[in-house]
Design a protein around this motif. Structure first.
Motif, PDB file in Angstrom:
ATOM      1  N   GLU A 170     -36.155  19.748  33.562  1.00  0.00           N
ATOM      2  CA  GLU A 170     -36.431  19.865  34.990  1.00  0.00           C
ATOM      3  C   GLU A 170     -38.171  20.205  35.248  1.00  0.00           C
ATOM      4  N   HIS A 178     -32.589  19.243  45.768  1.00  0.00           N
ATOM      5  CA  HIS A 178     -32.676  19.402  47.305  1.00  0.00           C
ATOM      6  C   HIS A 178     -31.515  19.962  47.697  1.00  0.00           C
ATOM      7  N   LYS A 411     -24.855  16.595  61.855  1.00  0.00           N
ATOM      8  CA  LYS A 411     -24.627  18.017  61.259  1.00  0.00           C
ATOM      9  C   LYS A 411     -25.753  19.073  62.029  1.00  0.00           C
ATOM     10  N   ALA A 540     -29.374  10.276  43.548  1.00  0.00           N
ATOM     11  CA  ALA A 540     -30.162   9.606  44.563  1.00  0.00           C
ATOM     12  C   ALA A 540     -31.426   8.855  44.097  1.00  0.00           C
ATOM     13  N   LYS A 545     -28.071   8.329  48.744  1.00  0.00           N
ATOM     14  CA  LYS A 545     -26.488   8.982  48.751  1.00  0.00           C
ATOM     15  C   LYS A 545     -26.482  10.348  49.081  1.00  0.00           C
ATOM     16  N   ILE A 547     -23.983  13.945  48.514  1.00  0.00           N
ATOM     17  CA  ILE A 547     -23.456  14.799  47.445  1.00  0.00           C
ATOM     18  C   ILE A 547     -22.426  14.361  46.741  1.00  0.00           C
TER      19      ILE A 547
HETATM   20  C1  LIG Z   1     -32.400  16.525  55.299  1.00  0.00           C
HETATM   21  C2  LIG Z   1     -31.024  16.109  54.481  1.00  0.00           C
HETATM   22  C3  LIG Z   1     -29.791  16.819  54.537  1.00  0.00           C
HETATM   23  C4  LIG Z   1     -28.799  16.640  53.824  1.00  0.00           C
HETATM   24  N1  LIG Z   1     -27.436  16.974  53.936  1.00  0.00           N
HETATM   25  C5  LIG Z   1     -26.457  16.645  53.079  1.00  0.00           C
HETATM   26  C6  LIG Z   1     -25.296  17.054  53.475  1.00  0.00           C
HETATM   27  O1  LIG Z   1     -25.023  17.967  54.449  1.00  0.00           O
HETATM   28  N2  LIG Z   1     -24.040  16.684  52.602  1.00  0.00           N
HETATM   29  C7  LIG Z   1     -24.334  15.866  51.689  1.00  0.00           C
HETATM   30  O2  LIG Z   1     -23.449  15.508  50.743  1.00  0.00           O
HETATM   31  N3  LIG Z   1     -25.540  15.539  51.303  1.00  0.00           N
HETATM   32  C8  LIG Z   1     -26.629  15.930  52.087  1.00  0.00           C
HETATM   33  N4  LIG Z   1     -27.873  15.608  51.839  1.00  0.00           N
HETATM   34  C9  LIG Z   1     -28.135  14.426  50.574  1.00  0.00           C
HETATM   35  C10 LIG Z   1     -28.353  15.405  49.272  1.00  0.00           C
HETATM   36  O3  LIG Z   1     -29.462  15.919  49.220  1.00  0.00           O
HETATM   37  C11 LIG Z   1     -28.444  14.360  47.935  1.00  0.00           C
HETATM   38  O4  LIG Z   1     -27.265  13.588  47.825  1.00  0.00           O
HETATM   39  C12 LIG Z   1     -28.491  15.333  46.630  1.00  0.00           C
HETATM   40  O5  LIG Z   1     -29.382  16.306  46.714  1.00  0.00           O
HETATM   41  C13 LIG Z   1     -28.863  14.232  45.675  1.00  0.00           C
HETATM   42  O6  LIG Z   1     -29.122  15.086  44.413  1.00  0.00           O
HETATM   43  P1  LIG Z   1     -29.819  14.432  43.080  1.00  0.00           P
HETATM   44  O7  LIG Z   1     -29.578  15.567  42.039  1.00  0.00           O
HETATM   45  O8  LIG Z   1     -29.535  13.039  42.882  1.00  0.00           O
HETATM   46  O9  LIG Z   1     -31.398  14.574  43.539  1.00  0.00           O
HETATM   47  P2  LIG Z   1     -32.434  15.639  43.962  1.00  0.00           P
HETATM   48  O10 LIG Z   1     -31.793  17.013  44.761  1.00  0.00           O
HETATM   49  O11 LIG Z   1     -33.617  15.162  44.494  1.00  0.00           O
HETATM   50  O12 LIG Z   1     -32.529  16.552  42.536  1.00  0.00           O
HETATM   51  C14 LIG Z   1     -33.284  15.860  41.532  1.00  0.00           C
HETATM   52  C15 LIG Z   1     -34.228  17.012  40.804  1.00  0.00           C
HETATM   53  O13 LIG Z   1     -34.994  16.216  39.578  1.00  0.00           O
HETATM   54  C16 LIG Z   1     -36.156  16.794  39.491  1.00  0.00           C
HETATM   55  N5  LIG Z   1     -37.161  15.704  38.962  1.00  0.00           N
HETATM   56  C17 LIG Z   1     -37.644  14.764  39.615  1.00  0.00           C
HETATM   57  N6  LIG Z   1     -38.589  13.850  39.022  1.00  0.00           N
HETATM   58  C18 LIG Z   1     -38.397  14.484  37.741  1.00  0.00           C
HETATM   59  C19 LIG Z   1     -39.239  14.332  36.557  1.00  0.00           C
HETATM   60  N7  LIG Z   1     -40.037  13.205  36.461  1.00  0.00           N
HETATM   61  N8  LIG Z   1     -38.682  15.357  35.459  1.00  0.00           N
HETATM   62  C20 LIG Z   1     -38.266  16.171  35.501  1.00  0.00           C
HETATM   63  N9  LIG Z   1     -37.603  16.457  36.872  1.00  0.00           N
HETATM   64  C21 LIG Z   1     -37.421  15.746  37.831  1.00  0.00           C
HETATM   65  C22 LIG Z   1     -36.514  17.306  40.668  1.00  0.00           C
HETATM   66  O14 LIG Z   1     -37.318  18.337  40.776  1.00  0.00           O
HETATM   67  C23 LIG Z   1     -35.103  17.676  41.538  1.00  0.00           C
HETATM   68  O15 LIG Z   1     -34.715  18.978  40.955  1.00  0.00           O
HETATM   69  C24 LIG Z   1     -28.869  15.745  52.575  1.00  0.00           C
HETATM   70  C25 LIG Z   1     -30.275  15.261  52.304  1.00  0.00           C
HETATM   71  C26 LIG Z   1     -31.365  15.538  53.116  1.00  0.00           C
HETATM   72  C27 LIG Z   1     -32.742  14.924  52.793  1.00  0.00           C
END
Ligand SMILES: Cc1cc2nc3c(=O)[nH]c(=O)nc-3n(C[C@H](O)[C@H](O)[C@H](O)COP(=O)(O)OP(=O)(O)OC[C@H]3O[C@@H](n4cnc5c(N)ncnc54)[C@H](O)[C@@H]3O)c2cc1C
Ligand code: SF4
Ligand code: SF4
Ligand code: FES
Lengths: 651, 139
Positions: A170, A178, A411, A540, A545, A547
């Motif tokens: 990470e 996020h 929401k 994502a 997409k 959660i």
């Molecule tokens: C305003 C908002 C509200 C939301 N509300 C909801 C909700 O109520 N319900 C719901 O189901 N979903 C919600 N979501 C969607 C949810 O945030 C995402 O679906 C989820 O966070 C995606 O998870 P992820 O692990 O794919 O990505 P991320 O959460 O973006 O995690 C990616 C991780 O990878 C790390 N990373 C990135 N690049 C690198 C790299 N090169 N090397 C090492 N590490 C790296 C980042 O630092 C981060 O920690 C919301 C989104 C937003 C923007």
């Protein structure tokens, strides 16, 4: 002469509409070596495959060519069918007459003529194809997950639970991504931290998971089963093995740095953890903002740290790891508000994005969950939410739908109403999209029971007037122009791939699509694999997409890795380089062009040989070899020459 | 109208995947080229190109990954070096160097692939057929 069978697929009407498949089959019968040719409506269906198997036996075929869709889709299907009927899989070739012919041309005559030449090209190749055996290679049963958001955490936990070792890399100092920033999550409104932190802690403690936070991928070489990965562990200037997370240093640090985690609605010191529930809960010093690093004076944190964990001399460290499979889960970010010109380009006060609003709603956020606007801390009585800010706008911003904004905006409005009962939320939308279990019901309740006003239309302009942020828009259902003097405006900005992903995919040599999201091997049937073997994708980073979908994809990617690791060995493509001992002039030019050091001089034989385990089959050495001694299996120079001739319609 | 014949040598990882994307996106382009897929553009031997001209090609397209993106580290740089060398020879043979095109087309660039095919076809139309003598020499 070999007896070759040619099978031409209609693909329903996908091929047959622009290519005269019957004529292709007829013409194929005139090609040298072709002993049998037939067209069929769906070659890939079971009856289609059965036809291939049957004809191989009946017609005593030595090789088959399937003229159909891209080999990326069904090459393995047809090779398996051929093998079942007793052929060597390398005696089966695919002629791509769909993606590279019927779908891209309109003139039936010309498309048919091209399809015939494509088939002929493959017939020429097949005549000289040898039967090959896959080369067995060992697997390092240790996985790497890049990105510690919910996607990466879930994938890591699943793989670790099945008994394999895993490294979770990470970029930030804590995992969580996020989801750690969110307040409550649709459609059930459970608190995000409450469902996430147990998983973070589990990942931090799992004996099979090694967390490498504050780290980035430096270099990746090798291939599926046997990658060599260099990981940069960035200097945190805190010896984490000593630090007990007491937090004294953070209390005392006089520097003030805007907190990115809190979307700059609050500050932290130059030594900080991004949020209190961080895993690992160890601080890092932000070198660019540390007073000591900038001016040479301070070191307060060092003074208060009784166990002496602060280390200003710490340097970046590169560690090397042997890895068998890699999951990329680097997530997303949102289109920056300054990019959105008509919404004030970030210059109008009290225009924030959805993630900032999440922080305002969060009980552990900068306002401890009270909705207060950034400019003066006032509790807003009227809030305008703007959906599709930068999404579905191919001319100026992003062409795609960010998928989650309809849901989280509802929401947001709902959670705002729960906190400010006399407040009035307005939502500007283009369409409300609520595909998902319980999603339509969630929206329906909000609209009926909670007094949220939905306005269908686009916002044209946002500007400041006194202490109000004025929104101009149109309600396309009534045709009225609307002006709202709001206290706060929240933009549902487009979800975009994390900016560093572009650089990362170059290192990994995997593909992204036109919008920068990671490409899957097949949009429907192989959604968690990259085209490049050994790489899997989740969350994502692959596309917008929520959660639930992210977690499902992460578990699916983990499952793919587990299934890979359950094998004893992998099979490598044997279509690699070899040397004709009689022709090798020992010039050694091939040694210098090989990117993998797969070529070496054999003292005993006095010629250059190929190390089969290292050769990746790029063919560069074959082109470089002036004596014609080096050839590539099943893609020799003589094969290429006759393929070229056939592609031009010649004899 | 003169319909030029084009041989396209495409690497599997980028350009052939880009050509597939042009297909899945249902883009339309001129049907003058037939693709021959290699693992990497660096498999293309200058002799294959000369052979193509000898066998009747009016143009040859080599499609590889963008610089830095080659699946085999630096294969595309080797291709570029080989193509520049060959260009000099083409001049000597009297084959216009515009008949040999090297393009970097990624797996995401379906529309670039379609545009290149259209552009190249137009360009070869304006150049007309290759003289027979030059074809003979290409052997
Ligand atoms: C305003 C908002 C509200 C939301 N509300 C909801 C909700 O109520 N319900 C719901 O189901 N979903 C919600 N979501 C969607 C949810 O945030 C995402 O679906 C989820 O966070 C995606 O998870 P992820 O692990 O794919 O990505 P991320 O959460 O973006 O995690 C990616 C991780 O990878 C790390 N990373 C990135 N690049 C690198 C790299 N090169 N090397 C090492 N590490 C790296 C980042 O630092 C981060 O920690 C919301 C989104 C937003 C923007
Ligand atoms: S040395 Fe830097 S990190 Fe430590 S207290 Fe001073 S400003 Fe903060
Ligand atoms: S084909 Fe040749 S250059 Fe390419 S990896 Fe194999 S030995 Fe090396
Ligand atoms: S793999 Fe595309 S140019 Fe080398």
């Amino acid at each position: 002469m070999k007896r070759i069978g040619v099978f031409v697929c209609h693909c329903g009407i996908n091929i047959a509409m622009t290519v005269d498949v019957k004529r292709v089959a007829e013409e194929a019968m005139n090609m040298p070596g072709v002993a049998y040719a037939q067209d069929y409506i769906y070659m890939c269906s079971e009856p289609g495959q059965a036809l291939v198997r049957e004809k191989i036996k009946e017609e005593e075929l030595d090789a088959v060519i399937i003229a159909a869709c891209s080999p990326n889709l069904h090459e393995s299907t047809f090779r398996a069918a051929a093998e079942e009927a007793g052929l060597n899989p390398w005696q089966c070739e695919i002629a791509n007459i769909r993606e590279q012919c019927s779908w891209v041309h309109t003139n039936r005559e010309k498309a048919t003529s091209k399809a015939i030449r494509i088939v002929d090209t493959l017939v020429q190749k097949t005549i000289l194809n040898e039967s090959l055996e896959p080369i067995p290679v060992s697997i390092t049963k240790k996985a790497l997950v890049i990105g510690g958001g919910i996607a990466g955490i879930q994938a890591a936990l699943d793989i670790a639970d099945s008994g394999y070792k895993i490294i979770l890399v990470e970029k930030e100092s804590s995992i969580g991504g996020h989801m750690a920033q969110l307040s409550e999550t649709f459609p059930t409104l459970d608190c995000s931290q409450c469902i996430l932190t147990p998983k973070m802690v589990a990942a931090g403690k799992h004996p099979n998971i090694e967390l490498m936070t504050y780290s980035e991928i430096e270099e990746v070489s090798g291939y599926v089963g046997n990658f060599n990965v260099k990981i940069k562990r960035k200097a945190s200037f805190v010896d984490w093995s000593k630090c007990n997370g007491c937090g004294l240093c953070m209390e005392k640090c006089p520097a003030k740095v805007p907190s990115l985690f809190d979307r700059e609605l609050a500050t932290h010191g130059a030594i900080y953890v991004p949020f209190p529930q961080a895993v690992p809960n160890k601080p890092v010093i932000d070198k660019d903002n540390c007073i000591y690093f900038k001016s040479g004076k301070c070191r307060l944190c060092e003074k208060v740290c009784e166990i002496g964990a602060i280390n200003f001399e710490q340097e970046d460290l590169i560690v090397e790891e042997e890895i068998g499979a890699i999951i990329v889960a680097t997530g997303f970010e949102t289109l920056p508000v300054p990019n959105l010109v008509e919404y004030g380009a970030g210059d109008v006060p009290d225009v924030i994005d959805g993630l900032a609003f999440e922080r305002l709603l969060s009980a552990s956020g900068p306002t401890v969950g009270e909705v207060r606007r950034p400019s003066d801390g006032m509790v807003p009585k009227e809030i305008v939410f703007v959906q599709c800010a930068g999404s579905r706008d191919p001319e100026r911003y992003r062409p795609y739908c960010s998928k989650i904004c309809c849901m989280y905006t509802t929401k947001h409005a709902l959670l705002y109403k729960h906190r400010v009962h006399d407040g009035q939320p307005y939502i500007f939308y283009i369409d409300i999209r609520t595909g998902g279990k319980g999603y339509e019901e969630f929206y329906h309740n909000a609209e009926l029971d909670e007094g949220i006003i939905y306005l269908r239309g686009k916002v044209a302009k946002i500007f400041r007037d006194g202490d109000k942020t004025v929104v101009w828009g149109t309600d396309t259902l009534t045709g009225r122009n609307i002006e709202i003097a709001a206290d706060l405006v929240v933009l549902a900005t487009a979800m975009i791939p994390k900016d560093s992903t572009a650089e990362l995919v170059k290192k990994l040599r995997i593909q992204t699509g036109p919008n920068g999201f990671l490409s899957e091997a097949h949009p429907k049937l192989r959604p968690v694999e990259s085209i490049n073997s050994g790489f899997y994708i989740a969350g994502a980073a692959q596309g917008p997409k929520d959660i639930p979908e992210t977690v499902a994809q992460a578990s699916a990617a983990a499952c793919k890795v587990i299934s890979l690791f359950s094998r004893d060995h992998l099979e490598q493509d044997p279509a690699i380089a070899w040397v004709d001992e009689d022709l090798c002039g020992n010039c050694r030019i091939c040694i210098s062009v090989c990117p993998y050091d797969a070529r070496e001089f054999d003292e005993e034989k006095g010629i250059v040989i190929v190390n089969e385990a290292l050769c990746e089959g790029c063919g560069s050495c074959v082109a470089a070899c002036a004596c014609g001694a080096t050839q590539q299996r099943n893609l020799s120079d003589s094969q290429i020459r006759s393929m070229v001739t056939a592609s031009l319609g010649g004899e | 109208m003169f319909e030029p014949k084009i041989v396209c040598f495409l690497c599997k990882w980028c350009t052939s995947a880009g050509a597939d994307l042009a297909g899945t996106s249902r883009l339309k382009y001129r049907p003058n080229g037939v693709n021959i897929k290699f693992m990497c553009s660096s498999r293309v031997d200058p002799e294959h190109i000369l052979w193509a001209f000898h066998e009747g090609a009016d143009g040859v397209l080599i499609g590889g990954c963008h610089p830095g993106d080659c699946h085999y580290e630096d294969g595309n740089y080797k291709t570029q070096a080989r193509v520049s060398l060959l260009n000099r020879l083409l001049d000597d043979l009297g084959i216009d160097t515009r008949r040999l095109r090297l393009d970097w087309i990624s797996a995401a660039e379906g529309s670039k692939f379609a545009n290149v095919m259209n552009e190249f076809t137009e360009e070869l139309r304006s150049l007309g057929p290759i003289k027979l003598a030059a074809r003979e020499m290409a052997k």
